[in-house]
Scaffold this motif. Sequence first.
Motif, PDB file in Angstrom:
ATOM      1  N   ARG A 115      38.785  47.867  50.418  1.00 29.56           N
ATOM      2  CA  ARG A 115      38.086  46.807  49.680  1.00 29.56           C
ATOM      3  C   ARG A 115      36.834  47.364  48.997  1.00 29.56           C
ATOM      4  O   ARG A 115      36.536  47.031  47.851  1.00 29.56           O
ATOM      5  N   ASP A 118      37.920  49.341  46.019  1.00 29.22           N
ATOM      6  CA  ASP A 118      38.316  48.443  44.925  1.00 29.22           C
ATOM      7  C   ASP A 118      37.088  47.957  44.160  1.00 29.22           C
ATOM      8  O   ASP A 118      37.091  47.904  42.923  1.00 29.22           O
ATOM      9  N   ALA A 119      36.036  47.585  44.900  1.00 27.25           N
ATOM     10  CA  ALA A 119      34.824  47.081  44.257  1.00 27.25           C
ATOM     11  C   ALA A 119      34.133  48.177  43.459  1.00 27.25           C
ATOM     12  O   ALA A 119      33.739  47.979  42.302  1.00 27.25           O
ATOM     13  N   LYS A 188      30.181  42.622  43.114  1.00 26.84           N
ATOM     14  CA  LYS A 188      31.637  42.564  42.929  1.00 26.84           C
ATOM     15  C   LYS A 188      32.327  42.119  44.217  1.00 26.84           C
ATOM     16  O   LYS A 188      33.271  41.326  44.185  1.00 26.84           O
ATOM     17  N   MET A 192      34.733  38.856  44.744  1.00 24.50           N
ATOM     18  CA  MET A 192      36.108  38.962  45.229  1.00 24.50           C
ATOM     19  C   MET A 192      36.470  37.843  46.200  1.00 24.50           C
ATOM     20  O   MET A 192      37.609  37.375  46.233  1.00 24.50           O
TER      21      MET A 192
END
Length: 409
Positions: A115, A118-119, A188, A192
Amino acid sequence: MSSRIAYFDCPTGIAGDMCLGALLDAGVPLEYLEQQLGGLGLGGAFRLRPERVQRQGQDGLKLHVELAGVAEEPPTVEGHHHHHDTRHLPEIETLIQGANLSQRARDWSLQVFRRLADAEGSVHGISPDRVHFHEVGAVDAIVDIVGTCVGLDWLGVDRILCSALPSGGGTVKAAHGQLPVPVPAVLKLFQMRGVMLYDNGIRRELVTPTGAALMVTLAESFGQAPAMQLQQTGLGAGTQDLAIPNLLRLWVGETEESPWGSDRVCVLQTQLDDIPPQAIGYTCDRLFEMGALDVFTQGIQMKKSRPGILLTVICPPEKQRTCETVIFQETTTLGIRQTLQPRSLLKRHIETVELDGQPVRLKIASDATGARFNVQPEYEDIAAIARQQKRPWYQVHQQALQTWHNHQA
Protein backbone atom coordinates in the motif's frame (compact mmCIF):
# COMPACT_ATOMS: atom_id res chain seq x y z
CA MET A 1 -19.94 -14.56 19.53
CA SER A 2 -17.25 -12.20 20.86
CA SER A 3 -14.54 -10.38 18.94
CA ARG A 4 -11.19 -9.02 20.14
CA ILE A 5 -10.61 -5.42 19.07
CA ALA A 6 -7.54 -3.16 18.92
CA TYR A 7 -8.51 0.53 18.76
CA PHE A 8 -5.82 3.13 18.01
CA ASP A 9 -6.72 6.51 19.55
CA CYS A 10 -4.49 9.11 17.87
CA PRO A 11 -4.97 12.61 19.39
CA THR A 12 -1.45 13.63 18.26
CA GLY A 13 -1.24 11.42 15.19
CA ILE A 14 0.57 8.16 14.60
CA ALA A 15 4.05 6.96 13.66
CA GLY A 16 5.54 3.49 13.47
CA ASP A 17 7.66 3.80 16.61
CA MET A 18 4.61 5.07 18.54
CA CYS A 19 2.71 1.93 17.46
CA LEU A 20 5.52 -0.29 18.72
CA GLY A 21 5.73 1.59 22.02
CA ALA A 22 1.98 1.24 22.56
CA LEU A 23 2.06 -2.49 21.77
CA LEU A 24 4.92 -3.13 24.21
CA ASP A 25 3.14 -1.07 26.86
CA ALA A 26 -0.01 -3.17 26.27
CA GLY A 27 1.88 -6.37 27.07
CA VAL A 28 3.68 -7.59 23.95
CA PRO A 29 6.99 -9.05 25.26
CA LEU A 30 10.12 -7.25 24.05
CA GLU A 31 11.96 -10.60 23.81
CA TYR A 32 9.28 -12.02 21.51
CA LEU A 33 9.39 -8.91 19.31
CA GLU A 34 13.19 -9.09 19.05
CA GLN A 35 13.09 -12.82 18.25
CA GLN A 36 10.52 -12.32 15.46
CA LEU A 37 12.34 -9.33 13.97
CA GLY A 38 15.60 -11.27 14.11
CA GLY A 39 14.25 -13.50 11.33
CA LEU A 40 14.34 -10.62 8.85
CA GLY A 41 18.00 -11.30 8.16
CA LEU A 42 19.11 -7.77 9.03
CA GLY A 43 21.83 -9.11 11.34
CA GLY A 44 22.96 -6.56 13.92
CA ALA A 45 21.62 -3.62 11.92
CA PHE A 46 19.37 -2.44 14.74
CA ARG A 47 18.67 -2.61 18.46
CA LEU A 48 15.40 -1.94 20.28
CA ARG A 49 15.60 0.26 23.38
CA PRO A 50 12.39 0.94 25.32
CA GLU A 51 12.30 3.95 27.63
CA ARG A 52 9.64 5.22 30.06
CA VAL A 53 9.10 8.92 29.38
CA GLN A 54 6.77 11.74 30.43
CA ARG A 55 4.68 13.71 27.94
CA GLN A 56 2.93 16.69 29.54
CA GLY A 57 2.94 14.89 32.88
CA GLN A 58 1.65 11.57 31.50
CA ASP A 59 3.70 8.39 31.44
CA GLY A 60 4.26 6.49 28.20
CA LEU A 61 6.68 4.10 26.54
CA LYS A 62 9.07 5.45 23.92
CA LEU A 63 10.68 2.76 21.76
CA HIS A 64 13.99 3.73 20.17
CA VAL A 65 15.08 1.83 17.07
CA GLU A 66 18.85 2.31 17.20
CA LEU A 67 20.71 1.55 14.00
CA ALA A 68 24.20 0.10 14.07
CA GLY A 69 26.80 2.77 13.38
CA VAL A 70 24.22 5.55 13.15
CA ALA A 71 23.74 7.99 15.99
CA GLU A 72 20.09 8.64 16.71
CA GLU A 73 19.29 12.04 15.23
CA PRO A 74 16.63 14.35 16.56
CA PRO A 75 14.06 13.74 13.82
CA THR A 76 12.40 16.69 12.13
CA VAL A 77 9.07 14.85 12.24
CA GLU A 78 7.48 12.09 14.28
CA GLY A 79 9.36 8.88 13.70
CA HIS A 80 11.33 10.13 10.66
CA HIS A 81 15.06 9.53 10.68
CA HIS A 82 16.91 10.72 7.61
CA HIS A 83 19.23 7.81 6.83
CA HIS A 84 20.79 7.02 3.50
CA ASP A 85 19.78 3.33 3.62
CA THR A 86 17.41 2.83 0.70
CA ARG A 87 15.54 -0.15 -0.70
CA HIS A 88 13.01 -1.05 -3.37
CA LEU A 89 9.78 -2.93 -2.71
CA PRO A 90 10.85 -6.36 -4.12
CA GLU A 91 13.86 -6.40 -1.78
CA ILE A 92 11.70 -5.55 1.23
CA GLU A 93 9.15 -8.22 0.25
CA THR A 94 11.94 -10.80 0.01
CA LEU A 95 13.10 -9.94 3.53
CA ILE A 96 9.57 -10.32 4.93
CA GLN A 97 8.80 -13.55 3.05
CA GLY A 98 12.06 -15.08 4.25
CA ALA A 99 11.40 -14.29 7.91
CA ASN A 100 9.89 -16.91 10.22
CA LEU A 101 6.70 -14.92 10.86
CA SER A 102 3.18 -16.16 11.41
CA GLN A 103 1.04 -16.22 8.27
CA ARG A 104 -1.05 -13.28 9.45
CA ALA A 105 1.91 -11.10 10.50
CA ARG A 106 3.63 -11.81 7.18
CA ASP A 107 0.51 -11.05 5.12
CA TRP A 108 -0.17 -7.83 7.03
CA SER A 109 3.43 -6.65 6.63
CA LEU A 110 3.43 -7.31 2.88
CA GLN A 111 0.08 -5.53 2.48
CA VAL A 112 1.30 -2.46 4.38
CA PHE A 113 4.45 -2.09 2.27
CA ARG A 114 2.52 -2.71 -0.94
CA ARG A 115 0.00 0.00 0.00
CA LEU A 116 2.85 2.37 0.83
CA ALA A 117 4.54 1.60 -2.51
CA ASP A 118 1.25 2.21 -4.35
CA ALA A 119 0.97 5.64 -2.72
CA GLU A 120 4.61 6.60 -3.36
CA GLY A 121 4.39 5.34 -6.94
CA SER A 122 1.25 7.37 -7.56
CA VAL A 123 2.91 10.51 -6.17
CA HIS A 124 6.04 10.08 -8.32
CA GLY A 125 4.33 8.66 -11.41
CA ILE A 126 6.17 5.31 -11.43
CA SER A 127 5.40 1.63 -10.88
CA PRO A 128 5.23 0.53 -7.20
CA ASP A 129 8.06 -1.96 -7.82
CA ARG A 130 10.30 0.91 -8.97
CA VAL A 131 9.65 3.09 -5.94
CA HIS A 132 12.94 4.10 -4.35
CA PHE A 133 12.14 4.15 -0.65
CA HIS A 134 13.95 6.77 1.39
CA GLU A 135 13.00 7.13 5.09
CA VAL A 136 10.24 4.55 4.83
CA GLY A 137 12.53 1.93 3.26
CA ALA A 138 15.23 2.23 5.92
CA VAL A 139 15.76 -0.41 8.59
CA ASP A 140 13.89 1.50 11.29
CA ALA A 141 10.70 1.68 9.18
CA ILE A 142 10.91 -2.03 8.27
CA VAL A 143 11.20 -2.75 11.98
CA ASP A 144 8.27 -0.43 12.77
CA ILE A 145 5.93 -2.00 10.20
CA VAL A 146 6.82 -5.65 10.69
CA GLY A 147 7.06 -5.18 14.48
CA THR A 148 3.59 -3.62 14.63
CA CYS A 149 2.09 -6.49 12.62
CA VAL A 150 3.87 -9.04 14.84
CA GLY A 151 2.62 -7.29 17.99
CA LEU A 152 -0.99 -7.11 16.83
CA ASP A 153 -0.85 -10.79 15.90
CA TRP A 154 0.56 -11.66 19.35
CA LEU A 155 -2.34 -9.81 21.00
CA GLY A 156 -4.72 -12.04 19.03
CA VAL A 157 -6.92 -9.23 17.75
CA ASP A 158 -9.71 -10.00 15.29
CA ARG A 159 -10.46 -6.40 14.26
CA ILE A 160 -8.38 -3.21 14.10
CA LEU A 161 -10.00 0.23 14.23
CA CYS A 162 -8.61 3.76 14.36
CA SER A 163 -9.78 7.18 15.45
CA ALA A 164 -10.08 10.09 13.05
CA LEU A 165 -6.59 11.43 12.35
CA PRO A 166 -5.25 14.98 12.84
CA SER A 167 -4.12 16.57 9.60
CA GLY A 168 -1.18 18.52 11.08
CA GLY A 169 0.33 21.43 9.23
CA GLY A 170 3.46 23.38 8.31
CA THR A 171 6.31 21.87 6.33
CA VAL A 172 8.89 19.15 6.84
CA LYS A 173 12.33 18.45 5.41
CA ALA A 174 12.44 15.13 3.53
CA ALA A 175 14.56 13.39 0.91
CA HIS A 176 12.80 15.33 -1.87
CA GLY A 177 13.25 18.70 -0.16
CA GLN A 178 10.85 20.82 1.87
CA LEU A 179 7.34 19.35 1.72
CA PRO A 180 3.95 20.59 2.92
CA VAL A 181 2.15 18.63 5.63
CA PRO A 182 0.50 16.19 5.15
CA VAL A 183 3.34 15.07 2.89
CA PRO A 184 2.28 13.83 -0.58
CA ALA A 185 2.48 10.09 0.22
CA VAL A 186 0.41 10.51 3.39
CA LEU A 187 -2.16 12.61 1.53
CA LYS A 188 -2.44 9.90 -1.13
CA LEU A 189 -2.86 7.21 1.55
CA PHE A 190 -5.63 9.27 3.18
CA GLN A 191 -7.35 9.57 -0.20
CA MET A 192 -7.10 5.83 -0.90
CA ARG A 193 -9.30 5.03 2.11
CA GLY A 194 -11.29 8.25 2.50
CA VAL A 195 -9.78 8.68 5.98
CA MET A 196 -11.71 10.92 8.40
CA LEU A 197 -9.45 13.93 9.18
CA TYR A 198 -9.68 16.93 11.50
CA ASP A 199 -7.47 19.87 12.56
CA ASN A 200 -6.29 19.76 16.18
CA GLY A 201 -4.44 23.07 15.82
CA ILE A 202 -0.92 21.61 15.97
CA ARG A 203 1.22 22.77 13.03
CA ARG A 204 3.58 19.77 12.86
CA GLU A 205 3.70 16.55 10.87
CA LEU A 206 1.63 14.30 13.08
CA VAL A 207 1.00 11.32 10.78
CA THR A 208 4.06 9.82 9.12
CA PRO A 209 4.00 7.69 5.95
CA THR A 210 4.70 4.59 8.08
CA GLY A 211 1.89 5.35 10.52
CA ALA A 212 -0.53 6.22 7.72
CA ALA A 213 0.27 3.04 5.78
CA LEU A 214 -0.28 0.87 8.86
CA MET A 215 -3.72 2.29 9.63
CA VAL A 216 -4.91 2.71 6.03
CA THR A 217 -4.06 -0.95 5.42
CA LEU A 218 -5.05 -2.61 8.69
CA ALA A 219 -7.87 -0.51 10.17
CA GLU A 220 -11.36 -1.42 8.99
CA SER A 221 -12.76 2.03 9.85
CA PHE A 222 -11.83 5.48 11.16
CA GLY A 223 -13.97 7.22 13.76
CA GLN A 224 -15.36 6.86 17.27
CA ALA A 225 -14.30 4.12 19.66
CA PRO A 226 -16.50 1.00 19.44
CA ALA A 227 -18.49 -0.40 22.33
CA MET A 228 -16.06 -2.77 24.03
CA GLN A 229 -15.10 -4.29 27.38
CA LEU A 230 -11.65 -2.80 27.90
CA GLN A 231 -8.96 -5.31 28.92
CA GLN A 232 -5.57 -3.77 28.09
CA THR A 233 -4.20 -0.34 27.24
CA GLY A 234 -0.86 0.87 25.93
CA LEU A 235 0.61 4.35 25.59
CA GLY A 236 3.23 4.85 22.86
CA ALA A 237 5.16 8.10 23.20
CA GLY A 238 6.19 10.31 20.32
CA THR A 239 9.49 12.15 20.19
CA GLN A 240 8.31 15.75 20.40
CA ASP A 241 6.76 17.70 23.25
CA LEU A 242 3.48 19.13 21.99
CA ALA A 243 0.70 21.27 23.42
CA ILE A 244 -1.16 18.09 24.44
CA PRO A 245 0.39 14.79 25.63
CA ASN A 246 2.13 13.27 22.63
CA LEU A 247 0.87 9.74 23.21
CA LEU A 248 -0.71 7.14 20.94
CA ARG A 249 -3.33 5.29 22.98
CA LEU A 250 -3.98 1.64 22.17
CA TRP A 251 -7.16 0.08 23.60
CA VAL A 252 -7.59 -3.69 23.48
CA GLY A 253 -10.83 -5.37 24.51
CA GLU A 254 -13.72 -7.67 23.71
CA THR A 255 -17.05 -6.89 22.08
CA GLU A 256 -20.07 -8.97 21.23
CA GLU A 257 -19.86 -9.53 17.49
CA SER A 258 -22.97 -8.92 15.43
CA PRO A 259 -23.86 -11.69 12.97
CA TRP A 260 -24.24 -8.96 10.35
CA GLY A 261 -21.59 -6.92 8.63
CA SER A 262 -21.27 -3.22 9.40
CA ASP A 263 -19.95 -0.04 7.82
CA ARG A 264 -20.73 3.67 7.68
CA VAL A 265 -22.74 5.59 5.14
CA CYS A 266 -23.20 9.30 4.51
CA VAL A 267 -26.80 10.55 4.40
CA LEU A 268 -27.39 13.79 2.45
CA GLN A 269 -30.72 15.65 2.61
CA THR A 270 -32.18 18.83 1.17
CA GLN A 271 -35.69 20.29 0.67
CA LEU A 272 -36.85 21.54 -2.73
CA ASP A 273 -39.97 23.50 -3.70
CA ASP A 274 -38.99 25.43 -6.83
CA ILE A 275 -37.73 22.82 -9.30
CA PRO A 276 -39.46 20.97 -12.19
CA PRO A 277 -40.14 17.27 -11.53
CA GLN A 278 -38.14 16.35 -14.66
CA ALA A 279 -35.04 17.92 -13.07
CA ILE A 280 -35.51 15.81 -9.95
CA GLY A 281 -35.70 12.62 -12.00
CA TYR A 282 -32.54 13.59 -13.90
CA THR A 283 -30.75 14.43 -10.63
CA CYS A 284 -31.59 11.02 -9.18
CA ASP A 285 -30.22 9.28 -12.29
CA ARG A 286 -26.96 11.25 -12.10
CA LEU A 287 -26.54 10.50 -8.40
CA PHE A 288 -26.81 6.76 -9.06
CA GLU A 289 -24.26 7.13 -11.88
CA MET A 290 -21.86 8.86 -9.45
CA GLY A 291 -21.99 5.97 -6.96
CA ALA A 292 -24.94 6.72 -4.64
CA LEU A 293 -26.22 3.62 -2.88
CA ASP A 294 -29.82 4.86 -2.80
CA VAL A 295 -31.75 8.01 -3.72
CA PHE A 296 -35.37 8.75 -2.85
CA THR A 297 -37.85 11.63 -2.43
CA GLN A 298 -40.71 12.29 -0.02
CA GLY A 299 -43.53 14.78 -0.24
CA ILE A 300 -43.36 17.44 2.52
CA GLN A 301 -44.94 20.75 3.47
CA MET A 302 -42.52 23.68 3.58
CA LYS A 303 -42.78 27.23 4.91
CA LYS A 304 -45.82 29.29 3.92
CA SER A 305 -47.61 25.92 3.47
CA ARG A 306 -45.93 25.32 0.10
CA PRO A 307 -45.74 21.67 -1.05
CA GLY A 308 -42.21 20.44 -1.66
CA ILE A 309 -40.06 17.35 -1.65
CA LEU A 310 -37.31 16.04 0.62
CA LEU A 311 -34.42 14.61 -1.43
CA THR A 312 -32.39 11.99 0.46
CA VAL A 313 -29.17 10.46 -0.86
CA ILE A 314 -27.32 7.57 0.81
CA CYS A 315 -23.72 7.16 -0.37
CA PRO A 316 -20.33 5.81 0.76
CA PRO A 317 -18.42 8.47 2.78
CA GLU A 318 -15.81 8.78 0.03
CA LYS A 319 -18.57 9.72 -2.45
CA GLN A 320 -20.00 12.53 -0.29
CA ARG A 321 -18.35 15.43 -2.13
CA THR A 322 -19.16 13.95 -5.55
CA CYS A 323 -22.85 13.56 -4.69
CA GLU A 324 -23.02 17.03 -3.13
CA THR A 325 -21.60 18.49 -6.33
CA VAL A 326 -24.33 16.80 -8.40
CA ILE A 327 -27.06 18.12 -6.06
CA PHE A 328 -25.74 21.69 -6.21
CA GLN A 329 -25.32 21.53 -10.00
CA GLU A 330 -28.69 20.00 -10.83
CA THR A 331 -31.07 21.52 -8.24
CA THR A 332 -31.88 24.94 -6.80
CA THR A 333 -30.85 24.09 -3.25
CA LEU A 334 -28.53 26.42 -1.32
CA GLY A 335 -27.61 23.93 1.40
CA ILE A 336 -27.25 20.21 2.06
CA ARG A 337 -27.34 18.50 5.46
CA GLN A 338 -25.00 15.58 5.96
CA THR A 339 -24.65 12.91 8.64
CA LEU A 340 -22.47 9.83 8.98
CA GLN A 341 -24.47 6.83 10.19
CA PRO A 342 -23.44 3.28 11.12
CA ARG A 343 -25.12 0.60 9.03
CA SER A 344 -25.70 -3.11 9.62
CA LEU A 345 -25.80 -5.16 6.45
CA LEU A 346 -26.03 -8.72 5.24
CA LYS A 347 -23.44 -10.34 3.02
CA ARG A 348 -24.51 -10.62 -0.60
CA HIS A 349 -23.50 -12.79 -3.53
CA ILE A 350 -24.97 -13.69 -6.93
CA GLU A 351 -26.11 -17.12 -8.09
CA THR A 352 -27.57 -17.96 -11.51
CA VAL A 353 -30.35 -20.33 -12.64
CA GLU A 354 -31.74 -20.99 -16.14
CA LEU A 355 -35.37 -20.52 -17.21
CA ASP A 356 -36.12 -21.93 -20.67
CA GLY A 357 -32.46 -21.48 -21.61
CA GLN A 358 -32.27 -17.89 -20.33
CA PRO A 359 -29.96 -17.02 -17.39
CA VAL A 360 -31.49 -15.34 -14.35
CA ARG A 361 -29.30 -13.89 -11.63
CA LEU A 362 -30.44 -14.05 -8.01
CA LYS A 363 -29.06 -11.93 -5.16
CA ILE A 364 -28.50 -14.08 -2.04
CA ALA A 365 -28.31 -12.28 1.34
CA SER A 366 -26.85 -14.09 4.37
CA ASP A 367 -25.25 -13.38 7.76
CA ALA A 368 -21.72 -14.17 8.93
CA THR A 369 -22.68 -17.77 9.71
CA GLY A 370 -23.98 -18.35 6.18
CA ALA A 371 -27.66 -18.41 7.20
CA ARG A 372 -29.74 -17.10 4.27
CA PHE A 373 -32.18 -14.28 4.95
CA ASN A 374 -33.34 -13.25 1.50
CA VAL A 375 -33.26 -14.43 -2.13
CA GLN A 376 -34.33 -12.06 -4.88
CA PRO A 377 -34.11 -12.51 -8.68
CA GLU A 378 -32.70 -9.54 -10.57
CA TYR A 379 -35.52 -7.39 -11.91
CA GLU A 380 -34.06 -6.82 -15.39
CA ASP A 381 -33.46 -10.55 -15.99
CA ILE A 382 -37.07 -11.35 -15.05
CA ALA A 383 -38.43 -8.44 -17.11
CA ALA A 384 -36.50 -9.55 -20.22
CA ILE A 385 -38.00 -13.06 -20.08
CA ALA A 386 -41.49 -11.72 -19.32
CA ARG A 387 -41.36 -9.44 -22.39
CA GLN A 388 -39.93 -12.13 -24.65
CA GLN A 389 -42.48 -14.78 -23.61
CA LYS A 390 -45.35 -12.30 -23.10
CA ARG A 391 -45.95 -13.63 -19.59
CA PRO A 392 -46.76 -11.75 -16.35
CA TRP A 393 -43.62 -10.48 -14.62
CA TYR A 394 -44.68 -11.89 -11.24
CA GLN A 395 -45.21 -15.36 -12.73
CA VAL A 396 -41.65 -15.44 -14.12
CA HIS A 397 -40.36 -14.10 -10.78
CA GLN A 398 -42.01 -16.95 -8.88
CA GLN A 399 -40.72 -19.53 -11.38
CA ALA A 400 -37.15 -18.28 -10.90
CA LEU A 401 -37.44 -18.55 -7.12
CA GLN A 402 -38.90 -22.05 -7.36
CA THR A 403 -36.12 -23.14 -9.74
CA TRP A 404 -33.49 -21.86 -7.32
CA HIS A 405 -35.12 -23.63 -4.35
CA ASN A 406 -35.28 -26.87 -6.32
CA HIS A 407 -31.54 -26.64 -6.96
CA GLN A 408 -30.91 -26.28 -3.21
CA ALA A 409 -32.89 -29.42 -2.35
